[in-house]
Design a protein around this motif. Structure first.
Motif, mmCIF file in Angstrom:
data_model
loop_
_atom_site.group_PDB
_atom_site.id
_atom_site.type_symbol
_atom_site.label_atom_id
_atom_site.label_comp_id
_atom_site.label_asym_id
_atom_site.label_seq_id
_atom_site.Cartn_x
_atom_site.Cartn_y
_atom_site.Cartn_z
ATOM 1 N N LEU A 180 -2.989 9.639 -8.667
ATOM 2 C CA LEU A 180 -2.669 8.849 -7.253
ATOM 3 C C LEU A 180 -2.897 7.312 -7.697
ATOM 4 C CD1 LEU A 180 -4.152 10.608 -4.308
ATOM 5 C CD2 LEU A 180 -1.754 9.997 -4.586
ATOM 6 N N PHE A 181 -3.352 6.903 -8.790
ATOM 7 C CA PHE A 181 -3.690 5.631 -8.684
ATOM 8 C C PHE A 181 -3.301 5.148 -10.357
ATOM 9 C CE2 PHE A 181 -7.463 7.724 -6.691
ATOM 10 C CZ PHE A 181 -7.314 7.212 -5.387
ATOM 11 N N ILE A 182 -2.371 4.115 -10.122
ATOM 12 C CA ILE A 182 -1.734 3.529 -11.342
ATOM 13 C C ILE A 182 -1.840 2.341 -11.617
ATOM 14 C CG2 ILE A 182 0.345 5.041 -10.780
ATOM 15 C CD1 ILE A 182 1.899 2.686 -9.785
ATOM 16 N N SER A 183 -1.782 1.767 -12.880
ATOM 17 C CA SER A 183 -2.193 0.353 -13.538
ATOM 18 C C SER A 183 -1.279 -0.512 -12.919
ATOM 19 C CB SER A 183 -2.159 0.374 -15.075
ATOM 20 O OG SER A 183 -0.606 0.504 -15.496
ATOM 21 N N ILE A 184 -1.612 -1.682 -12.692
ATOM 22 C CA ILE A 184 -1.115 -2.970 -12.143
ATOM 23 C C ILE A 184 0.386 -3.219 -13.098
ATOM 24 C CG2 ILE A 184 -1.010 -5.602 -11.683
ATOM 25 C CD1 ILE A 184 -2.417 -3.760 -9.847
ATOM 26 N N LEU A 226 0.826 -1.248 0.149
ATOM 27 C CA LEU A 226 -0.151 -0.120 -0.039
ATOM 28 C C LEU A 226 0.766 1.190 0.048
ATOM 29 C CD1 LEU A 226 -2.868 -1.008 2.630
ATOM 30 C CD2 LEU A 226 -3.019 -0.818 -0.047
ATOM 31 N N ALA A 227 1.971 1.202 0.939
ATOM 32 C CA ALA A 227 2.872 2.546 1.026
ATOM 33 C C ALA A 227 3.489 2.754 -0.488
ATOM 34 C CB ALA A 227 3.866 2.242 1.832
ATOM 35 N N ALA A 228 3.868 1.549 -1.005
ATOM 36 C CA ALA A 228 4.568 1.913 -2.479
ATOM 37 C C ALA A 228 3.559 2.142 -3.373
ATOM 38 C CB ALA A 228 5.319 0.386 -2.800
ATOM 39 N N TYR A 229 2.256 1.910 -3.489
ATOM 40 C CA TYR A 229 1.299 1.866 -4.424
ATOM 41 C C TYR A 229 0.990 3.531 -4.078
ATOM 42 C CZ TYR A 229 -2.852 1.977 -7.322
ATOM 43 O OH TYR A 229 -3.793 2.305 -8.112
ATOM 44 N N ILE A 230 0.887 4.125 -3.101
ATOM 45 C CA ILE A 230 0.379 5.372 -2.920
ATOM 46 C C ILE A 230 1.605 6.429 -3.074
ATOM 47 C CG2 ILE A 230 0.826 5.777 -0.337
ATOM 48 C CD1 ILE A 230 -2.292 6.856 -2.327
ATOM 49 N N ALA A 231 2.851 5.989 -2.771
ATOM 50 C CA ALA A 231 4.044 6.737 -3.124
ATOM 51 C C ALA A 231 4.206 7.012 -4.412
ATOM 52 C CB ALA A 231 5.347 6.081 -2.268
ATOM 53 N N ALA A 232 3.913 5.953 -5.230
ATOM 54 C CA ALA A 232 4.167 6.160 -6.885
ATOM 55 C C ALA A 232 3.147 7.096 -7.190
ATOM 56 C CB ALA A 232 3.749 4.739 -7.363
ATOM 57 N N GLY A 233 1.957 7.091 -6.560
ATOM 58 C CA GLY A 233 0.978 8.135 -7.008
ATOM 59 C C GLY A 233 1.158 9.552 -6.723
ATOM 60 N N MET A 234 2.087 9.764 -5.423
ATOM 61 C CA MET A 234 2.133 10.888 -5.030
ATOM 62 C C MET A 234 3.487 11.483 -5.774
ATOM 63 S SD MET A 234 1.765 13.411 -2.726
ATOM 64 C CE MET A 234 2.358 15.241 -2.818
ATOM 65 N N ILE A 235 4.315 10.687 -6.369
ATOM 66 C CA ILE A 235 5.410 11.060 -7.229
ATOM 67 C C ILE A 235 4.974 11.478 -8.523
ATOM 68 C CG2 ILE A 235 7.596 10.165 -8.352
ATOM 69 C CD1 ILE A 235 8.048 8.375 -6.066
ATOM 70 N N ARG A 236 3.962 10.661 -9.037
ATOM 71 C CA ARG A 236 3.476 11.249 -10.335
ATOM 72 C C ARG A 236 2.607 12.571 -10.051
ATOM 73 N NH1 ARG A 236 0.481 7.377 -14.125
ATOM 74 N NH2 ARG A 236 -1.254 7.464 -12.732
ATOM 75 N N ILE A 237 2.076 13.055 -9.376
ATOM 76 C CA ILE A 237 1.516 14.271 -8.910
ATOM 77 C C ILE A 237 2.402 15.256 -8.787
ATOM 78 C CG2 ILE A 237 0.343 15.668 -7.365
ATOM 79 C CD1 ILE A 237 -1.579 13.279 -6.854
ATOM 80 N N SER A 238 3.540 14.968 -8.201
ATOM 81 C CA SER A 238 4.704 15.949 -8.026
ATOM 82 C C SER A 238 5.279 16.136 -9.065
ATOM 83 C CB SER A 238 5.656 15.282 -6.698
ATOM 84 O OG SER A 238 5.194 15.062 -5.461
#
Length: 326
Positions: free
Chosen positions: A199-203, A173-185
């Motif tokens: 915030l939500f990325i594909s599998i 979960l932490a990795a998933y939401i971190a990836a979304g935050m990086i994309r927004i940043s």
């Protein structure tokens, strides 16, 4: 909030103030992780534990000697923390645009405070929900529920099977939401309009990202275990692999290669800038906790801005072919 205005200004007349502020913050902030991890259990019995590992069971002069050594290490940690903040705030950065990046992050956050508050709250919630669920499960689950791996010892850490599963879920979960935050940043740093959907990325994108995150963390901890320096060097060299990968035009392996290339000659600055961003986040937490949701956003955008800057420097110095493609 005046801290952000102070930290991004490079005015010589306030450098002495920033110096003493940096030293004070170092004494307060740097030992905090150690202070929260080290604890004395059953002081009258003389039991000392660190990160949950029982270290000593002594009494009398031997215990007092050990406690004196621990106190001395805390003082050293405070001094190191103060020096790091002093260097990070007052030294001249040649490759990483420290002041510009922080100013950009601050201004971007001010323009869309509501949006970034929601984003930071979602990141915080998703990153910590597994711990809340674990405690609830441990407290309210029926006693007759059986679980595999009743007890598993990992480096002397006693984990039940249930805790292992929740730790694994928490990492995902932490990795998933971190990836979304990086994309927004990244979107903000590229002067695009960010959306909550980022915030939500594909599998398909997330699975390699998860593998890369696991590899990065394992190697990082292995490096930190060997007198810290190897871990710091590794983290600084490959710090921006996540940003490069999530741009979408680079494979997982090549993202590590590109990060290594673009950080060459700037790794000390990257480490100091990252450390400064963590200090800003902690200062936000100290503002009644609510400041975290804004200081976290400023730091995230500033790091993305630094990545974009280093990437452009790489292109200008070696050409577009210096960055690999998928």
């Amino acid at each position: 909030m005046m801290f952000f205005h102070t930290i991004v200004k490079d005015v010589r007349c306030i450098r002495s103030v920033r110096f003493f502020t940096a030293i004070a913050m170092g004494f307060i902030l740097f030992p905090a992780p150690l202070a929260s991890a080290a604890e004395i259990e059953d002081f009258t019995g003389g039991k000392l534990s660190f990160f949950g590992i029982p270290l000593l069971s002594l009494s009398g002069g031997a215990l007092q000697t050990i406690l004196s050594i621990v106190a001395f290490l805390f003082v050293i940690a405070a001094l190191v923390g103060g020096i790091l903040i002093f260097v990070a705030t007052l030294s001249e950065f040649k490759r990483v645009p420290r002041d510009v990046a922080l100013s950009f992050g601050w201004n971007a956050m001010k323009k869309r405070k509501g949006f970034f508050f929601v984003v930071a709250f979602l990141v915080f919630f998703v990153s910590h929900i597994n711990g809340v669920l674990l405690e609830a499960f441990k407290r309210y689950a029926p006693a007759q529920i059986s679980f595999p791996l009743k007890e598993f010892h990992f480096y002397s850490f006693p984990y039940t099977g249930m805790e292992i599963v929740f730790l694994f879920i928490g990492f995902i979960l932490a990795a998933y939401i971190a990836a979304g935050m990086i994309r927004i940043s990244l979107a903000v740093a590229q002067k695009k309009t960010p959306r909550i959907s980022e915030l939500f990325i594909s599998i398909r994108i997330f699975v390699p990202f998860l593998i890369g995150s696991a590899f990065f963390i394992i190697v990082l901890w292995a490096g930190l275990a060997f007198f810290l320096i190897p871990g710091i060097l590794f983290a600084s060299a490959f710090f921006f692999w996540q940003y490069r990968y999530l741009e979408g035009d680079c494979s997982l392996v090549n993202s590590f290669k590109d990060s290594f290339a673009m950080t060459r000659g700037a790794r000390k600055e990257i480490f100091l800038f990252w450390y400064l961003c963590q200090v800003i986040v902690v200062l936000g937490i100290l503002v009644l906790g609510i400041g975290y949701f804004f200081s976290f956003t400023v730091s995230a955008i500033a790091l993305a801005f630094a990545y974009i800057s280093l990437k452009e420097q790489q292109k200008n110095s070696y050409g577009k072919e210096s960055l690999t493609k998928t």
